[in-house]
Design an enzyme around this catalytic site. Sequence first.
Site, PDB file in Angstrom:
ATOM      1  N   THR A  50     102.151 120.769  69.364  1.00 62.29           N
ATOM      2  CA  THR A  50     103.015 121.524  70.268  1.00 62.29           C
ATOM      3  C   THR A  50     102.916 120.979  71.689  1.00 62.29           C
ATOM      4  OG1 THR A  50     103.241 123.679  71.339  1.00 62.29           O
ATOM      5  CG2 THR A  50     101.099 123.206  70.409  1.00 62.29           C
ATOM      6  N   ASP A  51     103.943 121.236  72.485  1.00 58.48           N
ATOM      7  CA  ASP A  51     103.873 120.874  73.912  1.00 58.48           C
ATOM      8  C   ASP A  51     102.886 121.775  74.664  1.00 58.48           C
ATOM      9  OD1 ASP A  51     105.361 123.259  73.865  1.00 58.48           O
ATOM     10  OD2 ASP A  51     107.059 122.463  75.003  1.00 58.48           O
ATOM     11  N   GLU A  52     102.488 122.898  74.044  1.00 59.66           N
ATOM     12  CA  GLU A  52     101.656 123.870  74.759  1.00 59.66           C
ATOM     13  C   GLU A  52     100.253 123.332  75.034  1.00 59.66           C
ATOM     14  OE1 GLU A  52     102.129 127.931  73.472  1.00 59.66           O
ATOM     15  OE2 GLU A  52     104.140 127.522  72.719  1.00 59.66           O
TER      16      GLU A  52
ATOM     17  N   TYR B 264      95.928 130.114  71.059  1.00 57.37           N
ATOM     18  CA  TYR B 264      96.768 129.303  70.167  1.00 57.37           C
ATOM     19  C   TYR B 264      96.762 127.839  70.590  1.00 57.37           C
ATOM     20  CZ  TYR B 264     101.072 127.000  68.654  1.00 57.37           C
ATOM     21  OH  TYR B 264     101.981 126.080  68.170  1.00 57.37           O
TER      22      TYR B 264
ATOM     23  N   LYS C  68      95.318 124.430  68.727  1.00 59.28           N
ATOM     24  CA  LYS C  68      96.152 123.263  68.384  1.00 59.28           C
ATOM     25  C   LYS C  68      95.583 122.012  69.052  1.00 59.28           C
ATOM     26  CE  LYS C  68      99.563 123.097  66.360  1.00 59.28           C
ATOM     27  NZ  LYS C  68      99.813 122.905  64.894  1.00 59.28           N
TER      28      LYS C  68
HETATM   29  P1  NAD Z   1     105.189 129.516  61.100  1.00 62.17           P
HETATM   30  O1  NAD Z   1     104.161 130.461  61.622  1.00 62.17           O
HETATM   31  O2  NAD Z   1     106.606 129.969  60.933  1.00 62.17           O
HETATM   32  O3  NAD Z   1     104.727 128.965  59.668  1.00 62.17           O
HETATM   33  C1  NAD Z   1     103.428 128.563  59.401  1.00 62.17           C
HETATM   34  C2  NAD Z   1     103.307 128.380  57.883  1.00 62.17           C
HETATM   35  O4  NAD Z   1     101.980 127.913  57.590  1.00 62.17           O
HETATM   36  C3  NAD Z   1     103.506 129.675  57.089  1.00 62.17           C
HETATM   37  O5  NAD Z   1     104.346 129.430  55.981  1.00 62.17           O
HETATM   38  C4  NAD Z   1     102.084 130.033  56.642  1.00 62.17           C
HETATM   39  O6  NAD Z   1     102.076 130.756  55.416  1.00 62.17           O
HETATM   40  C5  NAD Z   1     101.472 128.658  56.490  1.00 62.17           C
HETATM   41  N1  NAD Z   1     100.006 128.656  56.586  1.00 62.17           N
HETATM   42  C6  NAD Z   1      99.235 129.290  57.523  1.00 62.17           C
HETATM   43  N2  NAD Z   1      97.933 129.039  57.274  1.00 62.17           N
HETATM   44  C7  NAD Z   1      97.876 128.211  56.199  1.00 62.17           C
HETATM   45  C8  NAD Z   1      96.819 127.580  55.494  1.00 62.17           C
HETATM   46  N3  NAD Z   1      95.546 127.755  55.850  1.00 62.17           N
HETATM   47  N4  NAD Z   1      97.127 126.792  54.436  1.00 62.17           N
HETATM   48  C9  NAD Z   1      98.418 126.609  54.052  1.00 62.17           C
HETATM   49  N5  NAD Z   1      99.467 127.197  54.691  1.00 62.17           N
HETATM   50  C10 NAD Z   1      99.194 127.974  55.751  1.00 62.17           C
HETATM   51  O7  NAD Z   1     105.108 128.242  62.055  1.00 62.17           O
HETATM   52  P2  NAD Z   1     106.273 127.263  62.522  1.00 62.17           P
HETATM   53  O8  NAD Z   1     106.975 127.845  63.677  1.00 62.17           O
HETATM   54  O9  NAD Z   1     107.030 126.820  61.325  1.00 62.17           O
HETATM   55  O10 NAD Z   1     105.382 126.058  63.068  1.00 62.17           O
HETATM   56  C11 NAD Z   1     105.027 124.953  62.243  1.00 62.17           C
HETATM   57  C12 NAD Z   1     104.128 124.034  63.034  1.00 62.17           C
HETATM   58  O11 NAD Z   1     104.811 123.613  64.215  1.00 62.17           O
HETATM   59  C13 NAD Z   1     102.839 124.700  63.508  1.00 62.17           C
HETATM   60  O12 NAD Z   1     101.801 123.774  63.382  1.00 62.17           O
HETATM   61  C14 NAD Z   1     103.100 125.025  64.963  1.00 62.17           C
HETATM   62  O13 NAD Z   1     101.903 125.002  65.719  1.00 62.17           O
HETATM   63  C15 NAD Z   1     104.030 123.886  65.366  1.00 62.17           C
HETATM   64  N6  NAD Z   1     104.956 124.209  66.464  1.00 62.17           N
HETATM   65  C16 NAD Z   1     105.867 125.211  66.356  1.00 62.17           C
HETATM   66  C17 NAD Z   1     106.756 125.450  67.386  1.00 62.17           C
HETATM   67  C18 NAD Z   1     107.823 126.512  67.303  1.00 62.17           C
HETATM   68  O14 NAD Z   1     108.617 126.635  68.238  1.00 62.17           O
HETATM   69  N7  NAD Z   1     107.924 127.273  66.232  1.00 62.17           N
HETATM   70  C19 NAD Z   1     106.707 124.698  68.563  1.00 62.17           C
HETATM   71  C20 NAD Z   1     105.737 123.706  68.656  1.00 62.17           C
HETATM   72  C21 NAD Z   1     104.890 123.451  67.587  1.00 62.17           C
HETATM   73  P1  TYD Z   2     107.622 132.739  71.944  1.00 60.38           P
HETATM   74  O1  TYD Z   2     108.871 132.711  71.145  1.00 60.38           O
HETATM   75  O2  TYD Z   2     106.511 133.637  71.533  1.00 60.38           O
HETATM   76  O3  TYD Z   2     107.122 131.222  72.066  1.00 60.38           O
HETATM   77  P2  TYD Z   2     105.954 130.582  73.010  1.00 60.38           P
HETATM   78  O4  TYD Z   2     105.127 131.660  73.587  1.00 60.38           O
HETATM   79  O5  TYD Z   2     105.203 129.751  72.021  1.00 60.38           O
HETATM   80  O6  TYD Z   2     106.685 129.775  74.048  1.00 60.38           O
HETATM   81  O7  TYD Z   2     108.012 133.111  73.440  1.00 60.38           O
HETATM   82  C1  TYD Z   2     108.936 132.329  74.178  1.00 60.38           C
HETATM   83  C2  TYD Z   2     108.967 132.888  75.580  1.00 60.38           C
HETATM   84  O8  TYD Z   2     109.524 134.210  75.542  1.00 60.38           O
HETATM   85  C3  TYD Z   2     107.585 133.035  76.200  1.00 60.38           C
HETATM   86  O9  TYD Z   2     107.680 132.737  77.586  1.00 60.38           O
HETATM   87  C4  TYD Z   2     107.258 134.499  76.008  1.00 60.38           C
HETATM   88  C5  TYD Z   2     108.614 135.180  76.071  1.00 60.38           C
HETATM   89  N1  TYD Z   2     108.762 136.406  75.259  1.00 60.38           N
HETATM   90  C6  TYD Z   2     109.256 137.574  75.848  1.00 60.38           C
HETATM   91  O10 TYD Z   2     109.590 137.593  77.051  1.00 60.38           O
HETATM   92  N2  TYD Z   2     109.387 138.679  75.074  1.00 60.38           N
HETATM   93  C7  TYD Z   2     109.018 138.700  73.761  1.00 60.38           C
HETATM   94  O11 TYD Z   2     109.129 139.776  73.106  1.00 60.38           O
HETATM   95  C8  TYD Z   2     108.529 137.499  73.165  1.00 60.38           C
HETATM   96  C9  TYD Z   2     108.138 137.474  71.728  1.00 60.38           C
HETATM   97  C10 TYD Z   2     108.426 136.370  73.966  1.00 60.38           C
END
Ligand code: NAD
Ligand code: TYD
Length: 367
Positions: A133-135, A159, A163
């Site tokens: 992630t960029d975080e 989180y 990561k």
């Molecule tokens: P998500 O939470 O929607 O899905 C995570 C999946 O992993 C779920 O299906 C869960 O059941 C599975 N899982 C959790 N623990 C597990 C384990 N121990 N073994 C096997 N499976 C397991 O997450 P996402 O949004 O699809 O994110 C996917 C990846 O991308 C993550 O690594 C996250 O850190 C990264 N990421 C997500 C975002 C975003 O905007 N969603 C942004 C940056 C990075």
């Molecule tokens: P989120 O979707 O949780 O992603 P991340 O924290 O990983 O960036 O949140 C995106 C942005 O929206 C973040 O600045 C937090 C804000 N946010 C709210 O303002 N209200 C909400 O209910 C949620 C879930 C997020």
Amino acid sequence: MTLLVTGGAGFIGANFVLDWLSVHDEPIVNLDKLTYAGNLDNLTEVQGDARHVFVHGDMGDRALVRRLLERHRPRAVLNFAAESHVDRSIHGPEDFIQTNVVGTFRLLEEVRAYWSTLPQDERASFRFLHVSTDEVYGTLAPQEPAFAESDPYEPNSPYSASKAASDHLVRAWHHTYGLPTLTTHCSNNYGPYHFPEKLIPLMIVHALQGKPLPVYGDGQQVRDWLYVRDHCRALQRVLAAGRPGQTYNIGGGQEKTNLDVVQTLCALLDELAPAPQRGVVDARTGRPIQRYAELITHVPDRPGHDRRYAIDARKIERELGWRPAETFDTGIRKTVQWYLAHPQWVQRCQSGAYRDWLARQYGASMA
Ligand code: NAD
Ligand code: TYD
């Protein structure tokens, strides 16, 4: 040829599986623990498809991972599995350490053992792609340049710290053991199958139900938004042509404040699903609403809330020729349309456990 994907029943992983199988014949073994965020409904499109083998299990279960590697002999592993929600990491960081750090460590160890037994040419072409992630780069002030791959790690939430730790393990497994790893850092994804605890799907789902739209603090925090299918195509490019040991930033080039995002969603819903026609009432007062923006409610800020993320994606563009196809305007319209077309998917997400989470995070009135 086979890919092993972890976390392929989650938001990004499922989109990757569906997108991959729509253009490739190469099968996918999908290992997912099915936590609250894992959802087999995300994979109904490939139900019965022999190219998709779903395995319910934990990537930290070394014996299971060993068996899967031996049986399916993948040419690459893509690690999507994680605990992914910042707010949940604030309430309970332990699962994040267990899955994101220990789970990735165990996966790396089993993959290394398998990889070291491969013939020379297969060892050379093998890839371990870690989705980060960029975080991990921390937070930016308004005028600071976007995150580059060479920026130092400064994670601020449990989180992002978990990561970051997993990224360091991946880096070390490359430098020490020579495992051919690739690490990607993407910005905030949005699109179909996004679990409604994250900003965009939560706002869509709450608006249609007349619930408050909870904006943290002043709502001026900035995120870069990446349409999930653009991200999936970027991962395909990194897998195909990324250089082992390298990291790649992936962004949509679409910075928005949270308040802008919520207002855009409200305006789109006003156009596509007008509240008066649907008979939406404000859940707090019982009065009909005219416009969804009436539901916007400022709530206390997230502790340690990162102010701004922005991605410098020039490396992947220059080296691998990837660019996002969607702007925020086109991607968000598709996303809202998808949620309007899939009320049953939404309904099935809103289990008792989901309502418990809303009550814990936002108070009983939101559940
Ligand atoms: P998500 O939470 O929607 O899905 C995570 C999946 O992993 C779920 O299906 C869960 O059941 C599975 N899982 C959790 N623990 C597990 C384990 N121990 N073994 C096997 N499976 C397991 O997450 P996402 O949004 O699809 O994110 C996917 C990846 O991308 C993550 O690594 C996250 O850190 C990264 N990421 C997500 C975002 C975003 O905007 N969603 C942004 C940056 C990075
Ligand atoms: P989120 O979707 O949780 O992603 P991340 O924290 O990983 O960036 O949140 C995106 C942005 O929206 C973040 O600045 C937090 C804000 N946010 C709210 O303002 N209200 C909400 O209910 C949620 C879930 C997020």
